[in-house]
Motif scaffolding. Structure first.
Motif, PDB file in Angstrom:
ATOM      1  N   TYR A 249       0.832  -1.199   0.000  1.00 27.13           N
ATOM      2  CA  TYR A 249       0.000   0.000   0.000  1.00 27.13           C
ATOM      3  C   TYR A 249       0.870   1.254   0.000  1.00 27.13           C
ATOM      4  O   TYR A 249       0.525   2.269  -0.594  1.00 27.13           O
ATOM      5  CB  TYR A 249      -0.912  -0.036   1.227  1.00 27.13           C
ATOM      6  CG  TYR A 249      -1.826   1.162   1.330  1.00 27.13           C
ATOM      7  CD1 TYR A 249      -2.946   1.279   0.510  1.00 27.13           C
ATOM      8  CD2 TYR A 249      -1.574   2.179   2.243  1.00 27.13           C
ATOM      9  CE1 TYR A 249      -3.780   2.373   0.592  1.00 27.13           C
ATOM     10  CE2 TYR A 249      -2.404   3.273   2.341  1.00 27.13           C
ATOM     11  CZ  TYR A 249      -3.507   3.363   1.512  1.00 27.13           C
ATOM     12  OH  TYR A 249      -4.322   4.447   1.600  1.00 27.13           O
ATOM     13  N   THR A 251       3.407   1.969  -1.607  1.00 30.00           N
ATOM     14  CA  THR A 251       3.859   2.417  -2.925  1.00 30.00           C
ATOM     15  C   THR A 251       2.696   2.565  -3.895  1.00 30.00           C
ATOM     16  O   THR A 251       2.904   2.810  -5.088  1.00 30.00           O
ATOM     17  CB  THR A 251       4.872   1.414  -3.506  1.00 30.00           C
ATOM     18  OG1 THR A 251       4.292   0.113  -3.428  1.00 30.00           O
ATOM     19  CG2 THR A 251       6.167   1.436  -2.723  1.00 30.00           C
ATOM     20  N   SER A 252       1.465   2.431  -3.398  1.00 33.22           N
ATOM     21  CA  SER A 252       0.316   2.459  -4.315  1.00 33.22           C
ATOM     22  C   SER A 252      -0.071   3.892  -4.668  1.00 33.22           C
ATOM     23  O   SER A 252       0.221   4.843  -3.937  1.00 33.22           O
ATOM     24  CB  SER A 252      -0.867   1.740  -3.680  1.00 33.22           C
ATOM     25  OG  SER A 252      -1.365   2.514  -2.604  1.00 33.22           O
ATOM     26  N   GLU A 253      -0.743   4.012  -5.780  1.00 31.73           N
ATOM     27  CA  GLU A 253      -1.238   5.308  -6.234  1.00 31.73           C
ATOM     28  C   GLU A 253      -2.276   5.838  -5.235  1.00 31.73           C
ATOM     29  O   GLU A 253      -2.340   7.026  -4.948  1.00 31.73           O
ATOM     30  CB  GLU A 253      -1.845   5.154  -7.643  1.00 31.73           C
ATOM     31  CG  GLU A 253      -2.585   6.360  -8.177  1.00 31.73           C
ATOM     32  CD  GLU A 253      -1.715   7.615  -8.260  1.00 31.73           C
ATOM     33  OE1 GLU A 253      -0.469   7.460  -8.356  1.00 31.73           O
ATOM     34  OE2 GLU A 253      -2.251   8.735  -8.223  1.00 31.73           O
ATOM     35  N   GLU A 254      -3.060   4.916  -4.694  1.00 26.71           N
ATOM     36  CA  GLU A 254      -4.108   5.307  -3.756  1.00 26.71           C
ATOM     37  C   GLU A 254      -3.508   6.003  -2.532  1.00 26.71           C
ATOM     38  O   GLU A 254      -4.004   7.035  -2.086  1.00 26.71           O
ATOM     39  CB  GLU A 254      -4.879   4.050  -3.336  1.00 26.71           C
ATOM     40  CG  GLU A 254      -6.116   4.354  -2.518  1.00 26.71           C
ATOM     41  CD  GLU A 254      -6.722   3.079  -1.951  1.00 26.71           C
ATOM     42  OE1 GLU A 254      -6.369   1.978  -2.443  1.00 26.71           O
ATOM     43  OE2 GLU A 254      -7.517   3.186  -1.014  1.00 26.71           O
ATOM     44  N   TYR A 255      -2.419   5.417  -2.019  1.00 25.98           N
ATOM     45  CA  TYR A 255      -1.765   5.993  -0.847  1.00 25.98           C
ATOM     46  C   TYR A 255      -1.222   7.384  -1.174  1.00 25.98           C
ATOM     47  O   TYR A 255      -1.363   8.329  -0.416  1.00 25.98           O
ATOM     48  CB  TYR A 255      -0.644   5.074  -0.373  1.00 25.98           C
ATOM     49  CG  TYR A 255       0.146   5.577   0.818  1.00 25.98           C
ATOM     50  CD1 TYR A 255      -0.486   5.921   2.007  1.00 25.98           C
ATOM     51  CD2 TYR A 255       1.528   5.713   0.744  1.00 25.98           C
ATOM     52  CE1 TYR A 255       0.232   6.380   3.084  1.00 25.98           C
ATOM     53  CE2 TYR A 255       2.260   6.167   1.818  1.00 25.98           C
ATOM     54  CZ  TYR A 255       1.607   6.504   2.989  1.00 25.98           C
ATOM     55  OH  TYR A 255       2.320   6.958   4.057  1.00 25.98           O
ATOM     56  N   ARG A 256      -0.609   7.482  -2.354  1.00 27.38           N
ATOM     57  CA  ARG A 256      -0.050   8.766  -2.766  1.00 27.38           C
ATOM     58  C   ARG A 256      -1.155   9.833  -2.824  1.00 27.38           C
ATOM     59  O   ARG A 256      -1.006  10.946  -2.320  1.00 27.38           O
ATOM     60  CB  ARG A 256       0.624   8.634  -4.131  1.00 27.38           C
ATOM     61  CG  ARG A 256       1.540   9.807  -4.481  1.00 27.38           C
ATOM     62  CD  ARG A 256       1.750   9.944  -5.967  1.00 27.38           C
ATOM     63  NE  ARG A 256       0.509  10.148  -6.701  1.00 27.38           N
ATOM     64  CZ  ARG A 256      -0.172  11.286  -6.721  1.00 27.38           C
ATOM     65  NH1 ARG A 256       0.259  12.324  -6.046  1.00 27.38           N
ATOM     66  NH2 ARG A 256      -1.290  11.378  -7.397  1.00 27.38           N
ATOM     67  N   ALA A 257      -2.301   9.460  -3.415  1.00 27.11           N
ATOM     68  CA  ALA A 257      -3.414  10.398  -3.547  1.00 27.11           C
ATOM     69  C   ALA A 257      -3.939  10.802  -2.167  1.00 27.11           C
ATOM     70  O   ALA A 257      -4.248  11.967  -1.913  1.00 27.11           O
ATOM     71  CB  ALA A 257      -4.531   9.773  -4.382  1.00 27.11           C
ATOM     72  N   GLU A 260      -1.680  13.207  -0.528  1.00 27.34           N
ATOM     73  CA  GLU A 260      -1.810  14.533  -1.124  1.00 27.34           C
ATOM     74  C   GLU A 260      -3.024  15.249  -0.549  1.00 27.34           C
ATOM     75  O   GLU A 260      -2.964  16.429  -0.183  1.00 27.34           O
ATOM     76  CB  GLU A 260      -1.927  14.387  -2.643  1.00 27.34           C
ATOM     77  CG  GLU A 260      -1.709  15.697  -3.372  1.00 27.34           C
ATOM     78  CD  GLU A 260      -1.922  15.552  -4.865  1.00 27.34           C
ATOM     79  OE1 GLU A 260      -1.520  14.506  -5.413  1.00 27.34           O
ATOM     80  OE2 GLU A 260      -2.499  16.481  -5.458  1.00 27.34           O
TER      81      GLU A 260
END
Lengths: 277, 289
Positions: A249, A251-257, A260
């Protein structure tokens, strides 16, 4: 959904409905020097959730946590622990554990002795407590260090002992006050994973104070963003699928979003605070 | 000092036992031997120098007796010196025991509230700062026997370092730990017994070591002031007596017994401190880099 879990783990969705663990209504705190540390904070903490209080220093998040623990008294407003036994002092008894920023261990006691403390204060003999203590130590991976003294342990291990001591009484509510702020990044990530795992395993409700966006976004099922001067709640950010997170998780895009989104909310909270006069 | 020193475990996220892994290099036998033999050798050399000085310069024994003459006096006057040593030892240890009881007890009492401390601490300070030699004549008048007077004097001197260290120790408890005890609903008694007293241990040990030394000094000084005589007199009186009679070898013998007693008290208190702190306190743990 629960296929993902190891046997014996609780399913988070099943325990969200019960009565709140803590309710705060317009709680304010003024220190004796006149500082308004917390202003009109209202909050319901649902059973089984992982709630983070996120904010800059001076936003009253630690003050709020101490009031929830019953360590400090609110200057105004009401606070209640609807699902706990209340003792003669009007405080919850035995259902709340606290993990401080420092490990806060007794250096003259072994790891076992430190974890035994809550039972000792309840006059439970060591023999009867032993199994539960060893079980809890095993949960934090320290079963082999029961006879070691705190000074023989690393910072991360000391913090594990502190967490074991908090969990050994099987509390309803676990309060953590920036517990990993003093640890290095690698140790912190490891302990974050452990806390998530323990949260799933035990079903305890957690209130986690932090000033790290990444930590709160990784751990929480709900983030309460606070602002300073005066300390108050700025916004709430509910998060999904807190029970599913693991190393991937991160490194996931969801976590990054998510990071942010939380980060933006925090920036707004900081910007909205009145400037220091 | 048996029991290997455990190494500090670093990078402790690996949940495996490392503490019992390879024993850290212990001091080898020859090193241990050196630790004992070096101080002994130095002492022996000092004695030898003393002896040579006396022999070569033909110093008369009433100015400076040689070590052998002193040893002779120690053996011949044992009948006089032994009871005196016993009396001084008894007074010193009784005074120290009373000072421990009183010092720890009063410290626990003083830290109960700020008001109690404000009210009582000045008395303790006044007792401490007034020179004991000056108070001794008064105590001699009030006390039923000279022995009791000596005991009171030694007690008054040994008491204060134990009290002040204990007060400091009881107040230096980690605030988070106090919060934790609050949170778990600990009673006052539990907080004292399980938190404050153990946390004050290092301070107590400091007080004990200082108090032990001072108790002996006070027992001697008080006896000088009291000038006791007869069967119940201690080493201080025998020392004065030897001086009056110009029996310098015996004076030296008494002096040696006093310093041996002092060393024994120091060793004993240090040993007690080491016993109680060796596992957890930084002051007693050897560290390898």
């Amino acid at each position: 959904m629960n296929i993902m879990h190891a046997p014996g783990e609780l399913v988070v969705g099943m325990r969200a409905s019960a009565r709140p663990v803590v309710t705060m209504r317009e709680v304010s705190k003024v220190f004796s020097n006149g500082t308004l540390a917390l202003s009109d904070m209202s909050l319901d903490v649902k059973n089984g959730e992982f709630l983070s209080l996120l904010g800059p220093s001076g936003c009253g998040k630690s003050t709020a946590l101490r009031i929830i623990a019953g360590l400090g008294v609110a200057s105004s407003g009401t606070i209640d622990w609807p699902s706990s036994r209340i003792n003669s002092k009007g405080l919850p008894q035995g259902d709340i554990s606290f993990v401080f920023q420092e490990p806060t261990l007794m250096p003259w006691q072994t790891v076992f002795g430190n974890v035994y403390l809550p039972f000792r204060l309840r006059h439970l003999p060591k023999r009867q407590a032993r199994d539960q203590i060893m079980e809890t130590l095993a949960m934090v991976g320290l079963e082999d260090f029961a006879e070691a003294y705190p000074r023989e342990l690393s910072g991360g291990m000391k913090m594990r002992v502190s967490i074991a001591r908090a969990l050994v009484t099987k509390p309803k509510l676990l309060l953590m006050d920036e517990p990993f702020a003093a640890l290095d990044e690698i140790t912190r990530q490891k302990l974050n994973d452990d806390v998530l795992r323990l949260w799933r395993q035990t079903g305890v409700t957690v209130i986690f104070v932090t000033h790290s966006v990444y930590e709160s976004a990784y751990l929480s099922s709900r983030i309460v963003v606070m602002k300073a001067r005066p300390g108050q709640v700025f916004a709430e950010v509910p998060l999904e699928r807190a029970d599913m997170r693991d190393g991937y998780y991160r490194t996931s895009e969801e976590y990054r979003a998510t990071c942010e989104r939380v980060s933006r909310t925090l920036q707004e909270a900081i910007a909205s605070a009145e400037p220091v006069s | 000092m048996s029991g290997g020193v455990r190494m500090t475990i670093a990078g402790g996220n690996i949940p495996s036992r490392q503490a019992d892994a390879p024993a850290p290099a212990r001091a080898s036998t020859s090193q241990k031997l050196l630790r004992v033999s070096v101080p002994l050798l130095m002492l022996f050399l000092a004695l030898l120098a003393w002896d040579l000085y006396v022999r070569l310069n033909d110093v008369p024994p009433y100015i400076l007796p040689g070590p052998l003459t002193v040893a002779d006096a120690l053996l011949n006057d044992w009948g006089t010196l032994w009871p005196a040593l016993f009396v001084t030892t008894k007074i010193t240890f009784m005074a120290l025991a009373l000072a421990l009881l009183g010092g720890v007890g009063l410290a626990v009492f003083l830290v109960q509230s700020r008001w109690v401390e404000l009210a009582f601490y000045p008395f303790a300070v006044i007792l401490q700062v007034t020179p004991i030699v000056a108070v001794a004549p008064l105590i001699l008048i009030y006390a039923p026997t000279t022995q009791v007077a000596l005991l009171i004097c030694a007690f008054l001197v040994a008491f204060f370092p134990i009290l002040s260290n204990m007060v400091q120790g009881l107040k230096s408890v980690d605030h988070h730990l106090l919060n934790l005890f609050d949170l778990y609903g600990a009673s006052r008694w539990q907080t004292l017994l399980y938190l404050k007293l153990p946390a004050a241990q290092p301070y107590f040990m400091t007080g004990l070591r200082i108090g032990g030394g001072l108790a002996l000094i006070a027992a001697v000084v008080a006896e000088f002031a009291a000038g006791s005589a007869g069967a119940n007199s201690g080493l201080a009186f025998r020392l004065l007596e030897a001086q009056y009679r110009l029996n310098i070898p015996r004076l030296f013998a008494a002096l040696i017994l006093l310093s041996l007693l002092g060393v024994a008290i120091f060793a004993l208190t240090s040993f007690i401190a080491w016993l109680s702190l060796r596992r957890w306190h930084e002051s007693s743990v050897r560290r390898e880099n």
